[in-house]
Design an enzyme around this catalytic site. Structure first.
Site, PDB file in Angstrom:
ATOM      1  N   SER A 105      17.709  20.356  44.018  1.00  0.00           N
ATOM      2  CA  SER A 105      17.323  19.045  43.506  1.00  0.00           C
ATOM      3  C   SER A 105      18.564  18.286  43.024  1.00  0.00           C
ATOM      4  CB  SER A 105      16.266  19.198  42.409  1.00  0.00           C
ATOM      5  OG  SER A 105      15.665  17.958  42.102  1.00  0.00           O
ATOM      6  N   GLY A 152      17.384  18.811  37.869  1.00  0.00           N
ATOM      7  CA  GLY A 152      16.930  18.044  36.717  1.00  0.00           C
ATOM      8  C   GLY A 152      17.292  16.581  36.812  1.00  0.00           C
TER       9      GLY A 152
END
Length: 485
Positions: A221, A135
């Site tokens: 991520s 995120g």
């Protein structure tokens, strides 16, 4: 002592022993009843929690590892006040306030983690796999169905932990240069939350059947970037013993000048001066979230970025510049990416029907590196003459935005002689074939959750085989320090 008194004392001692034995038997019966009812109790370092047992896996959701950060906004986390009665751990805890509306339960009281384990206090000494969600440091939580740890537990006899922590301005607003010493760590408190969570794992591993000396961190991520940063953070040293980053790297942290510029831009949108600490503390969380939409003053695209800061306190060097952090040289690490990363977030339908004349202009803002785009197109066409204009666009943007940092990290680890393994996931989605293997595609495969909500893998034979290969590789790294199996 008279003979009657001796007899009375003897009876008292017998009665006391009988009482203790009876109480112990009652406790054992109660414990058995809890196990049979599917509500096991885990005694943590902060207090007992009651979870649920399903198909051989104990799950404890929303376990508090830190105190409410609303009372400590922009300051390092602290352990919660201890409790004595079992707290129900049946539901995920709140996520940090953020712009992502899919996270419906948001609060500054967000320091919660989730545990899945096959055994409790059984001496199992299982590898502990701790997942940090993605995120981009700004959104998400450890509560996604993709991150459910039950299948991974069953497959590998491991313990799985996912973590919520402070994000965006709540976790990374750099106030060090605006005066008050109490807020000198504000640029990295989101990372300090993760360190507190890892300390909780260390202190409680044996209680949930894990091995505190075999803790592996993995993340996708932004989660992978958090791990890269922790690998250069002195206070995180020896809290984990293996690492895996999935489509997430962090070569450099935000410098103090850029971080200060971002604080000023955010505060201007909030309508509070950056040196007005009282005003920043009094602002409603909703107002801080709204101010996250301010334009970034450093990068020529997107809203204001918040992430780890080179603050010379908790973070004293860049994660992978000018080299890989020496403190993590002995930690085995997986560095991975997917074949078609940018197809996940460059979703304009027109990008799938480009002409050669359109590609150079579209590459300039989407490669995010300063290179002559015509040269890039020419070289791709020479190397891969079968590719369409759209194929070249996605290949080049993936290489520039998503692979460059991974290659830097792998090369620096190689120079260091550190045990490092790399993967590229080429197998593509059978659910949305036009996406190939996009960003996030490897998550359900690593968690052995191909059928989870949000997965693009499908549940066919190929998906099950790929899920087996990838999850076993990560389990092997956690167990032995090598992903080979």
């Amino acid at each position: 002592m008279t003979e009657p008194a001796k007899k009375a004392k003897s009876r008292l001692e017998v009665d006391r022993r009988t009482l203790l034995i009876s109480a112990g038997a009652a406790a054992a019966v109660a414990g058995t009843a809890q196990a049979q009812s599917g509500e096991p109790i885990l005694q943590t370092s902060n207090g007992p929690v009651r979870g649920r047992r399903t198909d051989g896996v104990n799950a404890f959701l929303g376990v508090r590892y830190g105190a409410d950060t609303g009372a400590r906004r922009f300051r390092p986390p602290v352990a919660p006040a201890a409790w004595s009665e079992p707290a129900n751990a049946f539901e995920y805890g709140a996520s940090c306030p953020q712009r992502n509306t899919r996270e419906t339960h948001q609060s500054e009281d967000c320091l919660f983690l989730n545990v899945w384990t096959p055994g409790l206090n059984d001496g199992g000494a299982r590898p502990v796999m701790v997942y940090f969600h993605g995120g981009a440091y700004s959104a998400g939580s450890g509560s996604s169905p993709l991150y459910d740890g039950a299948n991974l537990c069953r497959r590998g006899d491991v313990t799985v932990v996912t973590v919520n922590h402070r994000l965006n301005a709540f976790g990374y607003l750099y106030l060090q240069r605006f005066g008050e010493e109490a807020f000198a760590d504000s640029g990295n408190v989101g990372q300090l939350d993760l360190i507190l969570a890892l300390q909780w794992v260390r202190d409680n591993a044996r209680a949930f059947g894990g091995d505190p000396n075999r803790v592996m961190v993995f993340g996708q991520s932004g989660g992978g970037a958090k791990i890269a940063t922790l690998m250069a953070t002195p206070s995180a040293d020896r809290l984990f013993h293996a690492a895996a980053s999935m489509s997430g790297q962090q070569v450099t942290a935000s410098g103090p000048a850029n971080a200060t510029a971002r604080t000023r831009a955010f505060c201007a949108a909030l309508g509070v001066a950056p040196d007005d600490i009282d005003g920043l503390l009094a602002a409603p969380a909703e107002a801080l979230v709204e101010a996250l939409s301010a334009d970034d003053p450093v990068l020529p695209y997107g809203s204001v970025y918040f992430g780890p800061v080179l603050d010379e306190r908790s973070l004293t060097r860049h994660p992978f510049y000018p080299d890989a952090a020496p403190q993590s040289a002995a930690i085995p690490m997986i560095i991975g990416n997917t074949h078609d990363e940018t197809r996940a977030f460059l979703r304009d339908e027109h990008l799938y029907s480009l002409t050669w004349d359109e590609v150079p202009g579209l590459l300039i803002p989407n490669m995010r590196i300063d290179i002559r785009p015509e040269t890039v197109v020419t070289e791709y066409r020479r190397l891969y003459p079968e590719l369409s204009p759209s194929d070249v666009f996605f290949r080049a943007t993936t290489a520039a935005r998503s692979w460059r940092a991974a290659i830097i990290e792998a090369e620096e680890r190689a120079r260091q002689g550190a045990p490092t393994y790399a993967y590229q996931l080429n197998w593509g989605s059978p659910v949305e074939p036009h996406l190939g293997a996009p960003h996030t595609f490897d998550i359900p495969l690593v968690f052995d959750n191909p059928g989870a909500e949000g997965s693009l893998t499908g549940t066919g034979e190929d998906a099950r085989r790929m899920s087996s290969l990838m999850s076993e590789a990560f389990i092997a790294l956690a167990r032995t320090g090598s992903p080979n199996h």
